[in-house]
Design a protein around this motif. Sequence first.
Motif, short mmCIF file in Angstrom:
data_model
loop_
_atom_site.label_atom_id
_atom_site.label_comp_id
_atom_site.label_asym_id
_atom_site.label_seq_id
_atom_site.Cartn_x
_atom_site.Cartn_y
_atom_site.Cartn_z
N ASP A 164 23.36 11.44 -19.82
CA ASP A 164 23.58 11.74 -18.63
C ASP A 164 24.86 10.70 -18.22
OD1 ASP A 164 23.67 12.32 -16.03
OD2 ASP A 164 21.48 11.85 -15.86
N HIS A 165 25.42 10.93 -16.85
CA HIS A 165 26.57 9.97 -16.58
C HIS A 165 26.25 9.48 -15.30
CE1 HIS A 165 28.98 13.13 -14.32
NE2 HIS A 165 27.90 13.60 -14.69
N HIS A 166 25.29 9.86 -14.53
CA HIS A 166 25.16 9.53 -13.18
C HIS A 166 24.31 8.12 -13.27
CE1 HIS A 166 24.88 14.15 -12.86
NE2 HIS A 166 25.45 13.65 -11.80
N ARG A 167 24.44 7.40 -12.09
CA ARG A 167 23.96 6.18 -12.02
C ARG A 167 22.65 5.86 -12.29
NH1 ARG A 167 26.22 4.17 -6.02
NH2 ARG A 167 28.13 4.98 -6.23
N PRO A 168 22.11 5.16 -13.05
CA PRO A 168 20.67 4.80 -13.54
C PRO A 168 19.96 3.98 -12.19
CG PRO A 168 21.94 3.92 -15.03
CD PRO A 168 22.76 4.23 -14.07
N GLY A 169 18.73 4.32 -12.16
CA GLY A 169 17.66 3.56 -11.23
C GLY A 169 17.37 2.26 -11.97
N ASP A 170 16.37 1.56 -11.29
CA ASP A 170 16.01 0.40 -11.68
C ASP A 170 15.36 0.52 -12.90
OD1 ASP A 170 16.88 -0.77 -9.24
OD2 ASP A 170 15.16 -0.69 -8.33
N ARG A 389 29.03 15.64 1.12
CA ARG A 389 30.47 15.47 0.61
C ARG A 389 31.19 14.39 1.44
NH1 ARG A 389 28.70 18.28 -2.78
NH2 ARG A 389 29.69 20.07 -3.69
N SER A 390 31.92 13.61 0.89
CA SER A 390 32.59 12.53 1.63
C SER A 390 34.07 12.31 1.95
CB SER A 390 32.09 11.12 0.90
OG SER A 390 32.42 9.85 1.66
N VAL A 391 34.60 11.52 2.54
CA VAL A 391 36.09 11.35 2.47
C VAL A 391 36.57 10.24 1.63
CG1 VAL A 391 36.03 12.09 5.08
CG2 VAL A 391 35.86 9.54 4.67
N VAL A 396 29.47 7.95 0.09
CA VAL A 396 28.20 8.73 0.87
C VAL A 396 26.95 8.49 0.11
CG1 VAL A 396 28.31 10.73 -0.50
CG2 VAL A 396 27.68 10.89 2.04
N TYR A 397 26.89 7.99 -1.04
CA TYR A 397 25.69 7.93 -1.96
C TYR A 397 24.99 6.47 -1.46
CZ TYR A 397 22.64 6.79 -5.78
OH TYR A 397 21.42 6.61 -6.62
N ASN A 398 25.90 5.48 -1.00
CA ASN A 398 25.16 4.18 -0.38
C ASN A 398 24.71 4.55 1.05
OD1 ASN A 398 25.65 3.01 -2.60
ND2 ASN A 398 27.70 1.74 -1.83
N ALA A 399 25.53 5.50 1.67
CA ALA A 399 25.11 5.88 3.13
C ALA A 399 23.98 6.58 3.06
CB ALA A 399 25.96 6.71 4.06
N LEU A 400 23.68 7.42 2.23
CA LEU A 400 22.22 8.02 1.91
C LEU A 400 21.25 7.07 1.70
CD1 LEU A 400 23.48 11.57 0.25
CD2 LEU A 400 22.76 11.18 2.61
N ASP A 401 21.43 6.17 0.89
CA ASP A 401 20.44 5.11 0.41
C ASP A 401 19.93 4.56 1.60
OD1 ASP A 401 19.01 3.87 -1.61
OD2 ASP A 401 20.52 2.22 -1.65
N ALA A 402 20.80 4.23 2.58
CA ALA A 402 20.52 3.40 3.76
C ALA A 402 19.46 4.19 4.89
CB ALA A 402 21.76 2.93 4.55
N CYS A 403 19.42 5.62 4.39
CA CYS A 403 18.79 6.56 5.07
C CYS A 403 17.59 6.91 4.41
CB CYS A 403 19.51 7.87 5.62
SG CYS A 403 20.99 7.52 6.43
N PHE A 410 16.99 12.10 -3.51
CA PHE A 410 18.48 12.14 -3.32
C PHE A 410 19.24 11.75 -4.69
CE2 PHE A 410 18.32 7.95 -2.18
CZ PHE A 410 19.49 7.27 -2.16
N GLY A 411 20.53 12.10 -4.95
CA GLY A 411 21.09 11.76 -6.26
C GLY A 411 22.62 12.27 -6.04
N GLY A 412 23.37 11.57 -6.91
CA GLY A 412 24.87 11.91 -6.82
C GLY A 412 25.84 11.03 -7.14
N HIS A 413 26.90 11.05 -6.40
CA HIS A 413 28.21 10.03 -6.67
C HIS A 413 28.59 9.48 -5.42
CE1 HIS A 413 28.29 12.07 -10.73
NE2 HIS A 413 28.37 12.99 -10.17
N MET A 414 29.59 8.66 -5.47
CA MET A 414 30.35 8.29 -4.12
C MET A 414 30.82 9.29 -3.35
SD MET A 414 33.61 5.67 -4.10
CE MET A 414 34.34 5.03 -2.68
#
Length: 565
Positions: A164-170, A389-391, A396-403, A410-414
């Motif tokens: 995989d190449h996505h960010r791992p969790g804890d 999708r983001s600008v 946007v990943y961090n923004a979703l984490d805050a929600c 959820f999962g994905g990239h910046m």
Amino acid sequence: MRWTLKPQPAKDKIQHLAQSLSIDTILATLLVQRGIETFEDARKFFRPSLSDLHDPYLMQDMDKAVQRIEKAIANNENILVFGDYDVDGTTAVSLMASYLKSIYPNVDTYIPDRYAEGYGVSNQGIEYADDNDCALIIALDCGIKAIDKVAYAKSKGIDFVICDHHRPGDTLPDAVAVLDPKREDCNYPYKELCGCGVGFKLIQALAAQRGQSIDVLIPYLDLVATAIAADIVPITGENRVLAKFGLEVINTNPRPGIKALIQQLNRKDLTVTDVVFAVAPRINAAGRIKHGNDAVQLLTEFNLEQAEEFAAQIESLNADRKNLDKQITDEALQQIEQNNEQEKYTTVVYNEDWHKGVIGIVASRLTETYYRPTLVFTKSGDKLAASARSVKGFDVYNALDACSDYIEQFGGHMYAAGLTLKEEQYLGFKNKFEEVVQQTIPQDLLTPEITIDAELDFTAITNRFYRILKQFEPFGPGNMTPIFLTRNVKDSGYGKTVGAEGTHLKLFLKREDEKGYSAIGFGMANKKDLACNGEFFDAVYSVDENTWNGVTSLQLRLRDIKCED
């Protein structure tokens, strides 16, 4: 649009590189901006070699992955190659399965159904492995967060190797091996591989274990280059080597499945851009409209006639995808206008009837229109599913984490993510997402940006200049097409709109007594009055070629124009 001129490097670095390479200072500037400061750096950039690829065993757990696969082969075990339904996933599955089948017969593939199973490792996939007596699952482009699924497989006596190449969790899944350069404890030198790229490193390690040279793996690079282009990963370092040689395979000797797709396009000498906008959407269409298995079937077929039949079917699916894409985009735009939401910091829309397979494309279209972090929701079973999708510059990943209080998964990239939530949480989530973005996004990120590499005089644009510029390819994130600014230009007086619907702008630009250049601005017909009033203006463009009546000449591809301040 915001025009941002990149910081110009130190003059001594530019002069030193220009002298050592015998090139002009503008080209040297472009190289130093890309981190190329020495003759050796330039050699690797302009003449990439497969010998530049890193040792795959530098990746954490690579030795364990190879040992487990070799054990499966020695014990005559069945191996299931599992991957996501997008381009990165289906190319990765095709790559791994076709390589393993070249050395061992007991290999099967599995792509989850986008609608019945959703993203990532699924219980149905594990049950399929169990029913077919598979002792090992190799998961590609997914699995890094599949802790429960991997535990479920283990309870059935099935081992996992995760690529995989996505960010791992804890916590990492309890797999035999977890290959992911983004693991904190992984010292692999290059962190930006796509899922198919991680799969390639695994077959590179297997090949090395078996005494095979890297040349044996060249035929697989068409798949890797397709995934690199489609997944919008940086085309730097190792990705640049893989993309460069992969494009050569695509343009000279592609596998029958890719050859059959290219025949549908009727194009030659494909670039990364061609792969992104022409090849990748067709491969993606299978998983969006029908099933990702169709893409794997195409990409692993070695009979050209059969591959052409599969490609024709996928072409039909892609036509359906385009129709759905246009219809849903129109409905989403209408929803935004009816609700007067154009001025918000986010774009969030929902319709239970929208086709889940195209909401990601629609999210991209809406981001282009309103230039806001965007989510498009639809009904998926008893929950809502969304593509985000983001600008540029906003995570946007961090923004979703805050929600996350409102989100099931959820999962994905910046810049791109996916999520599911309960229908009753939709309005609460929508309000929270708007609040988070409003509080965290810098105001200037809400205006599209053109990043300019350097100011340029038209006198610098020569055939030699363009020949060297061409050698900067393949272009992509981290190595974008160079963009130039020339001030005080004007049209010669013959400017006009062109194209079937008059949407493009054709000019002939001159500055004082310098040589002039033909220029084309796609989708820039709205700038005609500004460009064709006889006044001077500033132009931002890339240098391109145009062939007309068999004659090829340099032209400027306009990105934007503005009156002088």
